[in-house]
Design an enzyme around this catalytic site. Structure first.
Site, PDB file in Angstrom:
ATOM      1  N   HIS A   1      -7.094  64.520  66.178  1.00 30.73           N
ATOM      2  CA  HIS A   1      -8.220  64.607  65.361  1.00 30.73           C
ATOM      3  C   HIS A   1      -9.605  63.983  66.412  1.00 30.73           C
ATOM      4  O   HIS A   1     -10.490  64.422  65.897  1.00 30.73           O
ATOM      5  CB  HIS A   1      -8.579  64.043  63.946  1.00 30.73           C
ATOM      6  CG  HIS A   1      -7.381  64.966  63.042  1.00 30.73           C
ATOM      7  ND1 HIS A   1      -7.575  64.618  61.618  1.00 30.73           N
ATOM      8  CD2 HIS A   1      -6.570  65.918  63.179  1.00 30.73           C
ATOM      9  CE1 HIS A   1      -6.527  65.287  60.871  1.00 30.73           C
ATOM     10  NE2 HIS A   1      -5.832  66.347  62.147  1.00 30.73           N
TER      11      HIS A   1
ATOM     12  N   HIS B   1       4.665  66.397  64.014  1.00 29.39           N
ATOM     13  CA  HIS B   1       4.779  66.876  62.523  1.00 29.39           C
ATOM     14  C   HIS B   1       6.305  66.734  62.194  1.00 29.39           C
ATOM     15  O   HIS B   1       6.717  66.465  61.115  1.00 29.39           O
ATOM     16  CB  HIS B   1       4.776  68.734  62.434  1.00 29.39           C
ATOM     17  CG  HIS B   1       3.049  68.767  62.776  1.00 29.39           C
ATOM     18  ND1 HIS B   1       2.584  70.229  62.850  1.00 29.39           N
ATOM     19  CD2 HIS B   1       2.052  67.995  62.639  1.00 29.39           C
ATOM     20  CE1 HIS B   1       1.161  70.019  62.797  1.00 29.39           C
ATOM     21  NE2 HIS B   1       0.893  68.837  62.639  1.00 29.39           N
TER      22      HIS B   1
END
Length: 619
Positions: A90, A338
């Site tokens: 991010h 993930h």
């Protein structure tokens, strides 16, 4: 994780595009729009080509057919490793999707099927009727909106490339935002500090703040307990990430207070900018010194010359290196994290405790700040250094594949893996086999050949959903070499002094946790790795810490002004720095003493600087 809301569909932001390692196919985003394999017969291709907007292997079918939810932990690492990866992602990537209007999400599905009035930018994911999870729920459609295309730098026609809303550099934009407007929203306006609310939590996200880029907030009490405001709009995406953002907000304020003690003459702007510069260096140092070696391995770090130096200044910068984020990296390679995500969070009251105080499913903390408002931040942080992540394999927590961003009161959410596959197709990135070739690996012509790199059961699952190996979807070095502001570079007006750089090199993620989480008084020195032999739990006081006396303004002023004097032809940047320092420091310490007017032209500045430096001790 995917972004649901960003810029409006009728806007054309002038934002930088992602870099592409390989040229996209001629029709990006439509490469697999037809339900066919590259190896089908011509007759079949002609028939299926008439079936517009039908995917090759439906992304949800790929996810359900290739992944499972087997629980297999990596006992060598801590959950900090995963949360740092998301925080880092991010910091450098934010790919926006289209909106119908500011703050209004495009709806592609209605009553479980594709909406009759679906927006042209919809690319909904088809859900098979026999889907083991969504099928019984009557869902045949999963929401998906296409990415916002970037304006080509040369305005020439060609394949669409998506926008990156962030700078590609590791610069703490998750804390301060990518633009001055966002930084202004998170600043307190005094003492160089950032805003915070009671309990030293991130500030409340006020309604209407950049609603065109905000994620939805799933707080059960959005008025009394709203989501958080931080540099990045995804800060409340899950409780672990919100905890990391909060820790860095606290660290900035800790630095600002310490700088104010050693430089009481500094105003809010000086304190804020220097605390921000130090914090950015801390993030870079932790990433390249502690986190990346665990992700890519020490050997790769050495081969790419990506590691940090133990002493002296670095010269590892090249203006020929493009630091832009590659689409293949952001859309596929960096999403390896993930598979490491745990389907639940374990909270602990003490580092030494073996008893879990609370275990909560990840689906219950998506976009919901309740745990932090309940005073659980310390326990979340301790859980991060005790709980293990999952192993890197084809097993994905069902909280991600069935309940992602599940709204309160609903029985299902989105599927992160299906979204990943669909996003790769939306952006037209190359297939797995093509990227193997680009990365120096031989192409494979059969599924059997994949068994050299993948477990047999994973290959079997791939074979069950793909007609041919060429159909398989693809799922940092430039950031080091292409960053002219990297923290350890020398001979630049903005470089740290040697003494300051030596202090930055003491920083570790464990020390940051100790300094900003009250309940952590003991910790393993390498907080990304599990405690054990060679990484035993120790008192926080025994860990190295920065001494901010190296940031006394006299030291910095002398160094930069002497650089100006020594330069035969000072660069524009050096002149700007020298003028700034002279304007802030020379009038107070030289001009006023001489009781004479101050003239900032080059000749007077040079003389003022020279005389000023003669009065001061050596740096």
């Amino acid at each position: 994780m995917p972004v649901l809301l960003t810029v409006a569909a009728d806007t054309e932001p002038e934002l930088p595009p992602f870099l592409t390692v390989l040229e996209p196919p001629h029709h990006p985003g439509r490469r697999s729009h037809y339900h066919m394999s590259r190896h089908d017969s011509n007759a079949r291709v002609q028939t299926l080509a008439r079936e517009a907007l039908v995917w090759v292997e439906a992304a949800r079918a790929v996810s359900a057919g290739v992944t499972d939810s087997t629980d297999a932990e990596n006992a060598a690492l801590t959950l900090c490793f995963v949360h740092w990866g998301q925080f880092m992602d991010h910091d450098i990537t934010f790919s926006p999707v289209q909106l119908a209007a500011p703050g209004v999400r495009i709806r592609c599905c209605a009553d479980g099927v594709v909406a009759d009035d679906a927006h042209p930018r919809c690319l909904p994911i088809a859900v098979p009727e026999d889907d083991p999870f969504y099928g019984p729920l009557g869902q045949r459609c999963m929401e998906f909106t296409r990415s916002v295309p970037a304006m080509p730098t040369d305005c020439s026609p060609g394949p669409a490339i998506t926008v990156n809303l962030l700078t590609a550099f590791i610069d703490g934009s998750g804390v301060y935002g990518p633009h001055e407007s966002r930084a202004a929203q998170v600043r307190a306006g005094e003492g160089g500090r950032l805003l915070m609310q009671e309990g030293a939590l991130l500030p409340r996200d006020p309604p209407g703040v950049q609603i065109d880029t905000e994620l939805p907030c799933l707080s059960p009490d959005p008025e009394g307990r709203p989501c958080f405001l931080a540099g990045d709009v995804r800060a409340t995406e899950q409780s672990g990430l919100a905890t990391v953002h909060t820790i860095w907000m606290r660290e900035h304020n800790r630095l600002a207070r310490r700088l104010e003690r050693v430089n009481p003459e500094w105003d809010d702007e000086q304190l804020f900018q220097e605390a921000r510069r130090i914090l950015g260096a801390e993030i870079q140092h932790i990433t390249y010194n502690e986190w990346l070696p665990l992700l890519v391995g020490e050997a790769f770090m050495r081969r790419m010359r990506m590691g940090t130096q133990r002493r002296g200044f670095s010269r590892r910068y090249s203006n020929r290196v493009n630091p832009s984020i590659a689409t293949e990296f952001s859309t596929a390679a960096f999403r390896v994290g993930h598979t490491l995500i745990q389907g639940h969070l374990e909270l602990y009251r003490r580092v030494a405790s073996s008893s879990v105080s609370l275990r909560i499913n990840l689906r219950d903390v998506f976009l919901d700040p309740a745990l932090l408002y309940d005073g659980q931040l310390d326990q979340i942080a301790i859980g991060m250094i005790k709980q293990h992540p999952q192993t890197c394999d084809a097993s994905i927590a069902e909280d991600l594949t069935e309940f992602l961003f599940q709204p309160k009161g609903h029985t299902f959410g989105l599927d992160l893996i299906a979204l990943n596959v669909q996003r790769g197709r939306d952006l037209g990135i190359a297939s797995y086999n093509t990227m193997r070739s680009r990365c120096g690996l031989p192409r494979v012509s059969s599924f059997r050949q994949l068994q050299r790199q993948m477990p047999t059961d994973v290959v079997r699952r791939l074979r069950s959903v793909y007609a041919h190996v060429d159909d398989i979807d693809l799922f940092f070095a430039r950031l080091r070499w292409g960053d002219n502001f990297f923290y350890d570079l020398g001979d630049r007006p903005w470089s740290f002094t040697r003494a300051q750089l030596n202090q930055v090199r003491k920083v570790t993620w464990a020390r940051i946790l100790c300094d900003n989480v009250r309940s952590i008084v003991r910790i393993q020195p390498s907080a990304f790795r599990s405690a054990g032999i060679g990484n035993s739990i120790t008192a926080c006081g025994s860990l190295p810490s920065m001494n901010l006396r190296a940031w006394r303004w006299l030291t910095m002023a002398v160094r930069h002004l002497r650089l100006y004097i020594a330069a035969e032809s000072p660069s524009a940047e050096l002149k700007q720095v020298a003028n700034f320092i002279a304007a802030h420091y020379v009038p107070a310490w030289f001009t006023v003493r001489q009781n004479s007017g101050y003239n900032s032209d080059a000749k007077t500045l040079h003389l003022s600087v020279e005389l000023f430096c003669l009065q001061l001790p050596s740096s």
